[in-house]
Write a protein that holds these residues in place. Structure first.
Motif, PDB file in Angstrom:
ATOM      1  N   SER A 135      15.748  27.805 -25.114  1.00  0.00           N
ATOM      2  CA  SER A 135      16.032  28.931 -24.567  1.00  0.00           C
ATOM      3  C   SER A 135      16.886  28.842 -23.411  1.00  0.00           C
ATOM      4  O   SER A 135      16.795  27.838 -22.747  1.00  0.00           O
ATOM      5  N   GLY A 136      17.951  29.582 -22.906  1.00  0.00           N
ATOM      6  CA  GLY A 136      18.817  29.662 -21.766  1.00  0.00           C
ATOM      7  C   GLY A 136      19.983  28.559 -22.093  1.00  0.00           C
ATOM      8  O   GLY A 136      20.094  28.210 -23.223  1.00  0.00           O
ATOM      9  N   ALA A 137      20.655  28.312 -21.066  1.00  0.00           N
ATOM     10  CA  ALA A 137      21.851  27.646 -21.188  1.00  0.00           C
ATOM     11  C   ALA A 137      21.607  25.926 -21.186  1.00  0.00           C
ATOM     12  O   ALA A 137      20.518  25.624 -20.667  1.00  0.00           O
ATOM     13  N   GLY A 138      22.223  25.267 -21.824  1.00  0.00           N
ATOM     14  CA  GLY A 138      21.986  23.682 -22.035  1.00  0.00           C
ATOM     15  C   GLY A 138      21.020  23.087 -23.148  1.00  0.00           C
ATOM     16  O   GLY A 138      20.114  24.017 -23.580  1.00  0.00           O
ATOM     17  N   LYS A 139      20.918  22.164 -22.962  1.00  0.00           N
ATOM     18  CA  LYS A 139      19.910  21.419 -24.036  1.00  0.00           C
ATOM     19  C   LYS A 139      18.737  20.705 -23.303  1.00  0.00           C
ATOM     20  O   LYS A 139      19.035  20.206 -22.388  1.00  0.00           O
ATOM     21  N   LYS A 140      17.429  20.878 -24.012  1.00  0.00           N
ATOM     22  CA  LYS A 140      16.437  20.208 -23.102  1.00  0.00           C
ATOM     23  C   LYS A 140      16.434  18.713 -23.605  1.00  0.00           C
ATOM     24  O   LYS A 140      16.884  18.254 -24.660  1.00  0.00           O
ATOM     25  N   VAL A 141      16.228  17.830 -22.497  1.00  0.00           N
ATOM     26  CA  VAL A 141      16.442  16.446 -22.765  1.00  0.00           C
ATOM     27  C   VAL A 141      15.213  15.737 -22.878  1.00  0.00           C
ATOM     28  O   VAL A 141      14.112  15.977 -22.225  1.00  0.00           O
TER      29      VAL A 141
ATOM     30  N   ASN B  20      16.696  14.754  -8.832  1.00  0.00           N
ATOM     31  CA  ASN B  20      15.477  15.168  -9.795  1.00  0.00           C
ATOM     32  C   ASN B  20      15.607  14.712 -11.181  1.00  0.00           C
ATOM     33  O   ASN B  20      16.491  14.870 -11.590  1.00  0.00           O
ATOM     34  N   PRO B  21      14.441  14.463 -11.601  1.00  0.00           N
ATOM     35  CA  PRO B  21      14.518  14.191 -13.107  1.00  0.00           C
ATOM     36  C   PRO B  21      14.821  15.486 -13.897  1.00  0.00           C
ATOM     37  O   PRO B  21      14.329  16.621 -13.631  1.00  0.00           O
ATOM     38  N   ASP B  22      15.687  15.318 -14.987  1.00  0.00           N
ATOM     39  CA  ASP B  22      16.034  16.538 -15.654  1.00  0.00           C
ATOM     40  C   ASP B  22      15.548  16.457 -17.188  1.00  0.00           C
ATOM     41  O   ASP B  22      15.897  17.120 -18.221  1.00  0.00           O
ATOM     42  N   ALA B  23      14.473  15.383 -17.397  1.00  0.00           N
ATOM     43  CA  ALA B  23      13.862  15.298 -18.807  1.00  0.00           C
ATOM     44  C   ALA B  23      12.682  16.230 -18.915  1.00  0.00           C
ATOM     45  O   ALA B  23      12.074  16.495 -18.066  1.00  0.00           O
ATOM     46  N   ALA B  24      12.546  17.031 -20.285  1.00  0.00           N
ATOM     47  CA  ALA B  24      11.594  17.714 -20.436  1.00  0.00           C
ATOM     48  C   ALA B  24      10.236  16.875 -21.093  1.00  0.00           C
ATOM     49  O   ALA B  24       9.139  17.532 -20.664  1.00  0.00           O
ATOM     50  N   ALA B  25      10.495  15.721 -21.451  1.00  0.00           N
ATOM     51  CA  ALA B  25       9.453  14.890 -21.992  1.00  0.00           C
ATOM     52  C   ALA B  25       9.888  13.624 -22.297  1.00  0.00           C
ATOM     53  O   ALA B  25      11.036  13.175 -22.448  1.00  0.00           O
ATOM     54  N   TYR B  26       8.776  12.613 -22.342  1.00  0.00           N
ATOM     55  CA  TYR B  26       9.154  11.264 -22.383  1.00  0.00           C
ATOM     56  C   TYR B  26       8.051  10.819 -23.726  1.00  0.00           C
ATOM     57  O   TYR B  26       7.153  11.179 -23.344  1.00  0.00           O
TER      58      TYR B  26
ATOM     59  N   ASP C 275       8.776  19.302 -30.469  1.00  0.00           N
ATOM     60  CA  ASP C 275       9.211  20.658 -30.545  1.00  0.00           C
ATOM     61  C   ASP C 275       8.083  21.715 -30.175  1.00  0.00           C
ATOM     62  O   ASP C 275       8.235  22.701 -29.565  1.00  0.00           O
ATOM     63  N   GLU C 276       6.981  21.492 -30.999  1.00  0.00           N
ATOM     64  CA  GLU C 276       5.954  22.667 -30.855  1.00  0.00           C
ATOM     65  C   GLU C 276       5.388  22.447 -29.636  1.00  0.00           C
ATOM     66  O   GLU C 276       5.221  23.538 -28.856  1.00  0.00           O
ATOM     67  N   TYR C 277       5.172  21.099 -28.720  1.00  0.00           N
ATOM     68  CA  TYR C 277       4.762  21.068 -27.644  1.00  0.00           C
ATOM     69  C   TYR C 277       5.546  21.759 -26.545  1.00  0.00           C
ATOM     70  O   TYR C 277       5.245  22.590 -25.580  1.00  0.00           O
ATOM     71  N   LEU C 278       6.870  21.880 -26.729  1.00  0.00           N
ATOM     72  CA  LEU C 278       7.848  22.282 -25.813  1.00  0.00           C
ATOM     73  C   LEU C 278       7.834  23.902 -25.924  1.00  0.00           C
ATOM     74  O   LEU C 278       8.056  24.560 -25.038  1.00  0.00           O
ATOM     75  N   LYS C 279       7.645  24.191 -27.293  1.00  0.00           N
ATOM     76  CA  LYS C 279       7.765  25.857 -27.580  1.00  0.00           C
ATOM     77  C   LYS C 279       6.512  26.290 -26.807  1.00  0.00           C
ATOM     78  O   LYS C 279       6.437  27.473 -26.533  1.00  0.00           O
ATOM     79  N   ASN C 280       5.375  25.459 -26.659  1.00  0.00           N
ATOM     80  CA  ASN C 280       3.979  26.033 -26.218  1.00  0.00           C
ATOM     81  C   ASN C 280       4.241  25.787 -24.714  1.00  0.00           C
ATOM     82  O   ASN C 280       3.248  26.431 -23.831  1.00  0.00           O
ATOM     83  N   ASN C 281       5.038  25.265 -24.050  1.00  0.00           N
ATOM     84  CA  ASN C 281       5.150  25.166 -22.515  1.00  0.00           C
ATOM     85  C   ASN C 281       6.328  25.509 -22.011  1.00  0.00           C
ATOM     86  O   ASN C 281       6.952  24.806 -20.929  1.00  0.00           O
TER      87      ASN C 281
END
Length: 347
Positions: free
Chosen positions: A98-104, A230-236, A341-347
């Motif tokens: 959602s929005g611009a760019g890709k989640k990292v 600042n960190p730009d990753a969504a998850a590790y 993917d499911e986790y990030l959709k929920n958050n």
């Protein structure tokens, strides 16, 4: 020659001349038709080539959009047709975004090259240091409370460590033989599927000739590994395999006492949620039993990671699980990607 014979000859000559004229006209017409057909074929070919060089993607209409069954929007028929013409196999990239760019997403294949096989220069390049008082190479378990990248050197930290252990961690404690390749295979498969979903993936290592320190591994959470930003990753996602002769898949659960900079108040909750979702997906995809989470909250990565982290222990490489681990990396990678993917959709 008699008059009668002369008339017959003249009549025959006239017929022959007429037939010859008709034949010539037919040949000329045939050539013109063939030329016309060839010209039409040439124009058609040029038109098709022009269309291939400049593909047009029609805008999606409500009728063209189809549901993929989980509420996400699928590709349009127009986009699919154009992709087929260009030989593109997958056009689902970005549908989870959602929005611009890709989640990292940072993917960390656990362990790596044995410390005994690394030169001093390699160890320094990978972020390790030599501790004179301990007499070995390693790294500090914690950052000073409220900082990122400022190693504690034994004080000013939470002190989360195994019982009777110090803030120092010897790199030799992490040496493995069979596990590094299993972890790498699973991580590379996960990368493939996450990128197909539209995510940007950063790998902490891509070969068994590498063995980054935890400091270097978590630096991939930042743009260009610049830990002053600042960190730009969504998850590790840290990918390991277990040992000890057991069976099944699990994840390591976080505790409550983490003080590194950047983490939110829901750091523990979100991390454990992601680990649980991924674990369910892996179990379903492989037939490995789904084990309860492992409570080991003092791990270095938990003390240093600036974003939600899932620490997976997939199967046991020293039990009969090994055959599954060696033959199912693609299924495991897809399951991990779907879990993220499911986790990030929920958050």
């Amino acid at each position: 020659m008699s008059d009668k014979r002369l008339k017959v000859c003249l009549r025959g000559a006239a017929v022959f001349l007429a037939v010859s004229i008709v034949f010539c006209i037919a040949v000329i017409c045939g050539v013109n038709i063939q030329k016309s057909n060839m010209e039409k074929q040439r124009l058609d070919t040029e038109t098709k080539l022009a269309e291939m060089q400049m593909p047009t993607f029609a805008p999606q209409s409500t009728e063209e959009v189809k549901s993929d069954g989980d509420g996400a929007t699928g590709e349009s028929n127009a986009v699919k047709t154009a992709a087929d013409a260009l030989g593109i196999d997958d056009v689902t990239a970005g549908k989870s975004q959602s929005g611009a760019g890709k989640k990292v997403i940072v993917l960390d294949a656990g362990h790596g090259k044995s410390s005994s096989e690394m030169t001093s220069d390699e160890k320094i390049a990978e972020g390790y240091e030599y501790n004179e008082s301990k007499g070995n190479w390693g790294e500090w378990r914690h950052y000073k409370n409220g900082t990122f990248g400022e190693n504690c050197h034994g004080s000013g930290c939470t002190g989360l460590s195994p019982e009777n252990a110090s803030c120092w961690y010897s790199m030799g404690n992490a040496d493995r033989d069979t596990e590094p390749q299993i972890n790498l295979d699973n991580a590379l498969a996960t990368q493939k599927y996450l990128e197909q979903m539209g995510y940007e993936v950063r790998m902490t290592r891509t070969s068994n000739e590498q063995n980054p320190s935890m400091d270097k591994r978590v630096s991939y959470c930042f743009p260009n590994n610049d830990t002053t930003s600042n960190p730009d990753a969504a998850a590790y996602v840290c990918i390991h395999s277990n040992a000890g002769g057991g069976r099944g898949t699990s994840y390591i659960a976080l505790g409550t006492d983490y003080e590194q900079k950047f983490i939110g108040s829901d750091f523990v909750e979100k991390s454990n949620e992601m680990g649980n979702i991924i674990n369910q997906k892996v179990a379903a995809a492989t037939g490995l039993s789904q084990n309860s989470p492992i409570n080991t909250p003092y791990l270095i990565l938990f003390n240093k990671c600036p974003v939600p982290i899932a620490y997976m222990e997939i199967g046991f490489y020293d039990s009969s699980d090994l055959s599954i681990l060696q033959s199912s990396s693609d299924e495991i990678g897809k399951a991990i990607a779907e879990g993220v993917d499911e986790y990030l959709k929920n958050n």
